[in-house]
Design an enzyme around this catalytic site. Structure first.
Site, PDB file in Angstrom:
ATOM      1  N   LYS A 196      27.858  45.059  35.264  1.00 33.84           N
ATOM      2  CA  LYS A 196      28.847  44.790  34.214  1.00 33.84           C
ATOM      3  C   LYS A 196      28.199  45.008  32.854  1.00 33.84           C
ATOM      4  O   LYS A 196      27.040  44.616  32.649  1.00 33.84           O
ATOM      5  CB  LYS A 196      29.366  43.351  34.367  1.00 33.84           C
ATOM      6  CG  LYS A 196      30.509  42.986  33.432  1.00 33.84           C
ATOM      7  CD  LYS A 196      31.050  41.582  33.727  1.00 33.84           C
ATOM      8  CE  LYS A 196      32.199  41.210  32.799  1.00 33.84           C
ATOM      9  NZ  LYS A 196      32.751  39.857  33.069  1.00 33.84           N
ATOM     10  N   SER A 213      37.898  39.790  33.607  1.00 34.43           N
ATOM     11  CA  SER A 213      37.331  40.803  32.757  1.00 34.43           C
ATOM     12  C   SER A 213      36.400  41.773  33.503  1.00 34.43           C
ATOM     13  O   SER A 213      36.125  42.844  32.995  1.00 34.43           O
ATOM     14  CB  SER A 213      36.541  40.138  31.629  1.00 34.43           C
ATOM     15  OG  SER A 213      35.414  39.443  32.140  1.00 34.43           O
ATOM     16  N   SER A 272      36.709  35.688  35.943  1.00 34.48           N
ATOM     17  CA  SER A 272      36.506  37.128  35.789  1.00 34.48           C
ATOM     18  C   SER A 272      35.814  37.826  36.944  1.00 34.48           C
ATOM     19  O   SER A 272      35.762  39.048  36.979  1.00 34.48           O
ATOM     20  CB  SER A 272      35.725  37.412  34.511  1.00 34.48           C
ATOM     21  OG  SER A 272      36.602  37.310  33.425  1.00 34.48           O
TER      22      SER A 272
HETATM   23  N1  GLN Z   1      40.538  35.703  31.820  1.00 31.15           N
HETATM   24  C1  GLN Z   1      39.743  34.617  31.356  1.00 31.15           C
HETATM   25  C2  GLN Z   1      39.560  34.711  29.870  1.00 31.15           C
HETATM   26  O1  GLN Z   1      40.066  35.596  29.292  1.00 31.15           O
HETATM   27  C3  GLN Z   1      38.444  34.549  32.086  1.00 31.15           C
HETATM   28  C4  GLN Z   1      37.443  35.483  31.580  1.00 31.15           C
HETATM   29  C5  GLN Z   1      36.100  35.379  32.229  1.00 31.15           C
HETATM   30  O2  GLN Z   1      35.920  34.733  33.265  1.00 31.15           O
HETATM   31  N2  GLN Z   1      35.143  36.013  31.570  1.00 31.15           N
HETATM   32  O3  GLN Z   1      38.917  33.921  29.242  1.00 31.15           O
END
Ligand code: GLN
Length: 495
Positions: free
Chosen positions: A78, A158, A182
């Site tokens: 990532k 994400s 995410s």
């Molecule tokens: N979708 C969640 C957010 O926008 C989780 C993101 C994540 O786990 N990095 O904060």
């Protein structure tokens, strides 16, 4: 012969050990799959030369009889993991041109174990999003499509680039991070396995921070066994991260017996939200039945404060983000706005941050600064911290009552169509995280396992939540679901 890039980590490991394949061959197969998958926009930087050099080193290591579990396995990373000498910008324009002079602990551990770095994977900017549409590199497209439709679907976020890369066989494994879902949400939407370990299991050092009390790295893989193998190489204490746990890393793979007889699995009634879709609700029931058939006892439980998890998360995560992101000021690294004659330092900060951060990140920075501000701190931030404690105590009470793991849906729907991020209100987008954020607030491990297909042929995932530091047991319960579900669907290749 099987296309080598479609192998699981476990199968590739066996073929490497028996000298049936080389790491170079595996790596070349992945690099050529990446070459052919530009339409997915899952990989943002390909490190082909580095990958081949690492593969050759891995082959030499295997020949000398010193292979580790991940030696010779090509993986994607990532974007927010700092990889020395490789552009690492967390999907953000503000880190344009940032090439870290150091390596994150998690990636260093993977390379020490002999894994091969294929490149960097797309993500929402700083990990903020649920669709990988908020990236300076443009959106990632899921390899999956609805039956009879050519509409592009989200790979989730994400870590959407990681999920798409695994689902499309561009890498054998990928790293992700999970602050509020995410890892698990994109895994669920792409028919892959995503494990978020206990907070502190993997070092956060060298991971570009989003919300430090919630961020945790974990593996994204094709199978539960692969997640166990990869976590073993990523985890461990690190003196450079004071929140990383000083405890031994067990052999997670050794826990995979598939035997869950007598285990007690909780079904939290608060997760049965009003308006929960029939598809998701039926899949959840099917999952409970799979566990029952495997010999577990499935019981209803209550996590009374879970209903407050989403708003609590969306106070705490932006608060920490606004603090973490204050370091991007145009002075030290990354993007700096062009200044006009007479502009002072404040103009430089303002222009740099206005140009460098996308709209969602700006929204979170403002939200975070607001809830931390003197007049609102008690009403929002302090209160959210208190609710966070209550949420954690709910889980503790359930585990003290003899619950071994908790089963819930991973996402409120299968993959939605791309472009939704622009159409949805921010709050609608945040609702995607309703099932995932709770365990982050409690610091617990969770896994998403592919369990079936929707009526229109899209993957569905189930989430299992485990006891702290019991990832082995959690993976073993996930293995039971994986075996019972027998999920082996793949996206039909169109890219
Ligand atoms: N979708 C969640 C957010 O926008 C989780 C993101 C994540 O786990 N990095 O904060």
């Amino acid at each position: 012969m099987t296309m080598l890039n479609t192998l699981t980590i476990a199968d590739a490991r066996a073929k490497l050990a028996s000298k049936e394949v080389t790491s170079r061959e595996l790596t070349e197969a992945c690099l050529s799959a990446i070459d052919g998958a530009a339409a997915l926009n899952a990989v943002v930087t390909v490190t082909a030369e580095k990958a081949l050099a690492m593969a050759d080193a891995a082959d030499a290591r295997i020949a000398s009889g010193e292979a580790d579990a991940m030696t010779g396995i090509p993986v994607g990373v990532k974007d927010l993991f700092c990889v020395e000498g490789v552009a690492s910008q967390s999907g953000s324009k503000i880190l344009d041109g940032f090439v870290p002079p150091y390596e994150s602990t998690v990636t260093a551990k993977l390379w020490d174990a002999g894994a091969v770095c294929l490149g960097k994977l797309n993500q929402d900017e700083f990990g903020m999003g649920s669709a990988t549409e908020y990236s300076v590199f443009g959106p990632t497209v899921s390899p999956w499509r609805k039956e009879g439709s050519e509409a592009k679907l989200t790979a989730g976020g994400s870590s959407g680039g990681s999920a798409a890369a695994i689902a499309a066989d561009l890498a054998l494994g990928a790293t992700g991070t999970d602050t509020g879902g995410s890892i698990r949400q994109p895994a669920a939407l792409t028919g892959t396995v995503g494990l978020r370990p206990t907070y502190g299991r993997c070092s956060r050092w060298g991971i570009i921070a989003y919300a430090s009390s919630l961020d945790q790295a974990g593996p994204m893989t094709k199978t539960v066994r692969d997640a166990a193998i990869m976590l073993g190489a990523m985890a461990g204490h690190d003196a450079k991260d004071s929140t990383s746990a000083d405890m031994p890393v067990p052999d997670f793979e050794a826990a995979l017996t598939g035997d869950i007889r007598g285990k007690k699995i909780g079904i939290p009634r608060e997760y049965r939200l009003d308006g929960l879709s029939d598809t998701i609700s039926a899949e959840w029931d099917r999952g409970a039945q799979m566990l029952r058939d495997a010999g577990a006892e499935v019981v209803d439980i209550s996590l009374p404060h879970a209903q407050h998890a989403l708003p609590t998360y969306y106070i705490i995560a932006p608060a920490e983000a606004s603090s973490n992101l204050s370091r991007y000021d145009g002075v030290r690294y990354g993007h700096r706005a062009k200044l006009a004659a007479g502009d002072g330092i404040t103009d430089m900060y303002e222009k740099t941050r206005a140009e460098g951060f996308g709209p969602e990140v700006q929204r979170r920075v403002m939200l975070g600064a607001y809830v931390l501000s003197a007049g609102f701190y008690d009403a929002y931030y302090r209160k959210a911290q208190r609710v966070r404690t209550l949420i954690r105590q709910d889980f503790e009470a359930a585990f003290n009552d003899g619950i071994d793991a908790i089963l819930t849906p991973a996402t409120p729907s299968p993959a939605f169509e791309m472009g939704k991020a622009a159409e949805m209100s921010p709050v609608e987008m945040y609702l995607n995280d309703v099932f995932t954020v709770t365990l982050n607030l409690a610091g617990l491990p969770g896994i998403s396992v592919p369990s079936g297909l929707s009526a229109d042929g899209l993957p569905l995932g189930l989430q299992l939540i485990g006891k702290p530091w019991e990832e082995g047991e959690l993976l073993n319960t996930a293995l039971a679901v994986e075996r019972a579900a027998g999920f082996d669907a793949k996206a039909a290749k169109w890219w």
